[in-house]
Design a protein around this motif. Structure first.
Motif, PDB file in Angstrom:
ATOM      1  N   GLU A 212      38.778  43.246  51.483  1.00  0.00           N
ATOM      2  CA  GLU A 212      38.318  43.229  49.952  1.00  0.00           C
ATOM      3  C   GLU A 212      37.345  41.969  49.589  1.00  0.00           C
ATOM      4  O   GLU A 212      37.717  40.904  49.260  1.00  0.00           O
ATOM      5  CB  GLU A 212      39.567  43.103  49.234  1.00  0.00           C
ATOM      6  N   LYS A 215      35.514  40.010  44.407  1.00  0.00           N
ATOM      7  CA  LYS A 215      36.463  39.272  43.646  1.00  0.00           C
ATOM      8  C   LYS A 215      35.769  39.502  42.134  1.00  0.00           C
ATOM      9  O   LYS A 215      34.702  39.095  42.180  1.00  0.00           O
ATOM     10  CB  LYS A 215      37.132  38.134  43.910  1.00  0.00           C
ATOM     11  N   TYR A 216      36.518  40.072  41.161  1.00  0.00           N
ATOM     12  CA  TYR A 216      35.927  40.295  39.713  1.00  0.00           C
ATOM     13  C   TYR A 216      37.140  39.678  38.816  1.00  0.00           C
ATOM     14  O   TYR A 216      38.190  39.908  38.942  1.00  0.00           O
ATOM     15  CB  TYR A 216      35.811  41.683  39.302  1.00  0.00           C
ATOM     16  N   LYS A 230      42.074  40.268  33.454  1.00  0.00           N
ATOM     17  CA  LYS A 230      42.486  40.598  35.046  1.00  0.00           C
ATOM     18  C   LYS A 230      41.429  39.961  35.780  1.00  0.00           C
ATOM     19  O   LYS A 230      40.426  39.739  35.510  1.00  0.00           O
ATOM     20  CB  LYS A 230      42.537  42.040  35.001  1.00  0.00           C
ATOM     21  N   GLU A 231      42.116  40.173  37.123  1.00  0.00           N
ATOM     22  CA  GLU A 231      41.108  39.620  38.312  1.00  0.00           C
ATOM     23  C   GLU A 231      41.679  40.702  39.402  1.00  0.00           C
ATOM     24  O   GLU A 231      42.872  40.840  39.605  1.00  0.00           O
ATOM     25  CB  GLU A 231      41.902  38.138  38.538  1.00  0.00           C
ATOM     26  N   GLU A 232      40.740  41.190  40.131  1.00  0.00           N
ATOM     27  CA  GLU A 232      40.737  42.207  41.110  1.00  0.00           C
ATOM     28  C   GLU A 232      39.813  42.038  42.283  1.00  0.00           C
ATOM     29  O   GLU A 232      38.815  41.479  42.039  1.00  0.00           O
ATOM     30  CB  GLU A 232      40.738  43.510  40.422  1.00  0.00           C
ATOM     31  N   THR A 233      40.194  42.545  43.373  1.00  0.00           N
ATOM     32  CA  THR A 233      39.331  42.431  44.510  1.00  0.00           C
ATOM     33  C   THR A 233      39.213  43.933  45.068  1.00  0.00           C
ATOM     34  O   THR A 233      39.982  44.729  44.866  1.00  0.00           O
ATOM     35  CB  THR A 233      40.085  41.653  45.706  1.00  0.00           C
ATOM     36  N   MET A 234      38.006  44.114  45.404  1.00  0.00           N
ATOM     37  CA  MET A 234      37.562  45.388  45.805  1.00  0.00           C
ATOM     38  C   MET A 234      36.632  45.351  47.265  1.00  0.00           C
ATOM     39  O   MET A 234      36.002  44.420  47.323  1.00  0.00           O
ATOM     40  CB  MET A 234      36.584  46.270  44.561  1.00  0.00           C
TER      41      MET A 234
END
Length: 239
Positions: A212, A215-216, A230-234
């Motif tokens: 991943e 990170k956003y 939010k915080e998310e990884t892709m």
């Protein structure tokens, strides 16, 4: 005053000063720039090193207006030369009346401003950039910083605000890095986005994770402050 700085190391990109150039420099602003440069470049220093001429030289200038023309910011960049060369910068914020005439000028702490976005009547988001090293070298580094400021238009004062109190207290400085920026493809670099239509602020950084790598971190402007969404990884970039 407390400020929070989100520093993103990203690829040197051609739009770096495009926003600032949208504002054509009028004769009054041009004259003000020359006056500032005359003062900045006339500063004298004591000769502390054997025979070495110590001086500051400012040769880059810019001016950016707020979207509602309630203020404008002059920025100057140059070098301090002694036994080594250090980059220096100065900036001045001018409060403006309805005729765009200066009512008060104060020294500020901005560098190369590339855009000013209006969040509300008295709140603004300033995006500024700084290139470390030669922009034509593959190992140069450019930092993009998002700064939230509040303007009191009646008292002619401004202050920097905190975008994310919890993250600042935890990390002191949020830093997203992508090294050897000149050698990295554009979709592999860290970026910052401000969506004017929704007033959403998005930070994208490249992580060290192979599964991943992206990170956003998302923030929404609710009319008074930035709210963490939010915080998310892709695995793939979504922009």
């Amino acid at each position: 005053m407390t400020r929070i700085v989100f520093v993103l190391f990203l690829l040197v990109i051609p739009f770096l000063s495009a926003k600032a150039q949208e504002n054509s420099i009028n004769s009054a602003d041009s004259l003000q720039i020359q006056e500032y440069l005359k003062v900045l470049n006339s500063k004298e220093f004591e000769q502390k090193y054997y025979g070495i001429h110590i001086y500051e030289q400012y040769d880059e200038s810019n001016i950016v207006y707020a979207p509602d023309s309630s203020f404008k910011v002059f920025t100057f960049n140059g070098e301090f030369v002694s036994t080594s060369i250090t980059k220096v910068s100065k900036s001045y914020l001018h409060f403006l009346d309805n005729q765009k005439k200066t009512t008060k000028a104060v020294e500020a702490n901005f560098k190369n401003i590339i855009a000013i976005h209006q969040l509300s009547y008295s709140n603004y988001l300033v995006l500024e950039a700084e290139t470390i090293g030669n922009p034509f070298d593959s190992d140069c580094l450019t930092t993009l910083t998002a700064i939230w400021i509040e303007i009191d238009k009646e008292k002619n004062i401004f202050q920097r605000k905190i975008i994310d109190q919890k993250k600042e207290e935890k990390d002191k400085k949020l830093m997203f890095s992508s090294y050897e920026c000149g050698k990295i493809e554009s979709d592999k670099t860290s970026k910052v986005y401000f969506k004017k239509e929704t007033k959403q602020l998005v930070f994208r950084c490249v992580t060290k994770s192979a599964n991943e790598p992206y990170k956003y971190i998302f923030y929404d402007w609710n009319g008074k402050l930035f709210v963490f969404v939010k915080e998310e990884t892709m695995f793939f970039p979504v922009d």
